[in-house]
Design a protein around this motif. Structure first.
Motif: not given
Length: 329
Positions: A153, A155-156, A159, A215-217
């Motif tokens: 996972h 983070n922004p 990503t 991705y964070s999105n």
């Protein structure tokens, strides 16, 4: 007719010897052939896993008559499957002023991490001392191997790095690929097994891991992990796994402060996410020489060292080159 007899004799003798030797070694096999003009001793990787490499070394010794002939080049080509092909290079050669001497050739070819297990044939085409090309096949066993699957996972910030399509990042990728696909037959710096790049033994990721990046999105992508990650704190010394030449030392978007070292024709080691490095491009290194310290630069979820080995542009298992390299046995 005589030449054909020698071809058939070599094939029969080689296969008999391989059968005997593999019974004593799970990894490597050897064979010896004596012909009219020369003798050749073959050592090769007989049993391996997906993601390893196949290495074949051939020691040529000329007959008394061949030693007196004008010097001629000994060359060979290694073939595996329909698409994988690699030229041998000279590892060692005894120069003679008025004739041919002993020659050691080494050929290496990567095996995909997706390669199915089973029995395969490896083909060697060779021309001893300038004579016509001949060929023989070697039996190879690909053993099954399970690879880890994991989801990471991001983070922004990570990503943004993973999805970066900027010209500067594309330029860095293209430059690295140009280096990794370069095969310079004269670049023989290392002639013994590699050593790990750190004294640490804790691994947080392994070679060939099947990864999903979340991705964070909300998006995602899949890829392979091309190296080994050592879970070490920032500032841990990092050492060259073998003698070689620094061919890249720069700060990259995705891998942070990075170093790439050339060890043999087409064989490179890569060190990523460093906090800093202490070498420069073009520098010749000894095995075990410190090249920098570990960090968490680039796309990293925490401090660690990413160590990677590339052969002919393809990622191969680093562990193979520390304890399974055929011609070092």
């Amino acid at each position: 007719m005589l030449r054909n007899m020698y071809k058939k004799a070599f094939a029969i003798v080689a296969m008999c010897l391989f059968t005997v030797m593999v019974a004593f070694s799970q990894e490597n096999a050897t064979a010896v052939f004596t012909g009219e003009d020369y003798s050749v001793y073959v050592t090769y990787t007989a049993s391996l896993c997906p993601g390893d490499a196949i290495c074949v070394s051939m020691d040529f010794t000329p007959s008394r008559q061949t030693m007196k002939e004008p010097t001629a080049k000994t060359q060979a080509v290694l073939l595996f499957g329909q698409e994988r092909k690699s030229d041998f290079f000279v590892l060692k050669e005894t120069k003679r002023q008025n004739g041919n001497g002993e020659v050691t050739l080494l050929g290496m070819i990567p095996v995909s991490t997706w390669q199915e297990s089973g029995k395969y044939d490896l083909t060697v085409m060779y021309s001893p001392y300038g004579r016509e090309f001949m060929k023989f096949t070697l039996p190879v066993n690909i053993k099954p191997k399970d690879f880890v699957s994991e989801t990471i996972h991001l983070n922004p910030s990570n990503t943004a790095i993973k999805t970066d399509t900027s010209p500067s990042r594309i330029k860095q990728i293209d430059r690295l690929n140009d280096i990794l696909y370069t095969i310079n037959s004269e670049s023989v710096y290392q002639q013994k097994a590699f050593t790990p790049p750190t004294d640490a033994t804790r691994r947080t990721s392994f070679f060939g891991d099947r990864r999903v990046y979340a991705y964070s999105n909300g998006g995602s992508s899949t890829s392979l992990h091309y190296g080994i990650d050592y879970g070490v704190p920032t500032g841990t010394p990092v050492y060259s796994c073998g003698a070689g030449k620094v061919v890249l030392a720069e700060n990259r978007v995705s891998t942070g402060w990075s170093v790439v070292i050339e060890h043999m024709p087409g064989l490179y080691s890569l060190y990523y996410h460093l906090d800093s490095y202490s070498v420069e491009e073009g520098q010749i290194l000894k095995q075990g020489q410190q090249i920098g310290v570990s960090g968490a630069t680039g796309l990293a979820t925490g401090p660690h060292l990413h160590w990677e080995i590339r052969l002919n542009g393809e990622a191969v298992s680093p562990d193979y080159f520390t304890d399974g390299f055929a011609f070092f046995k």
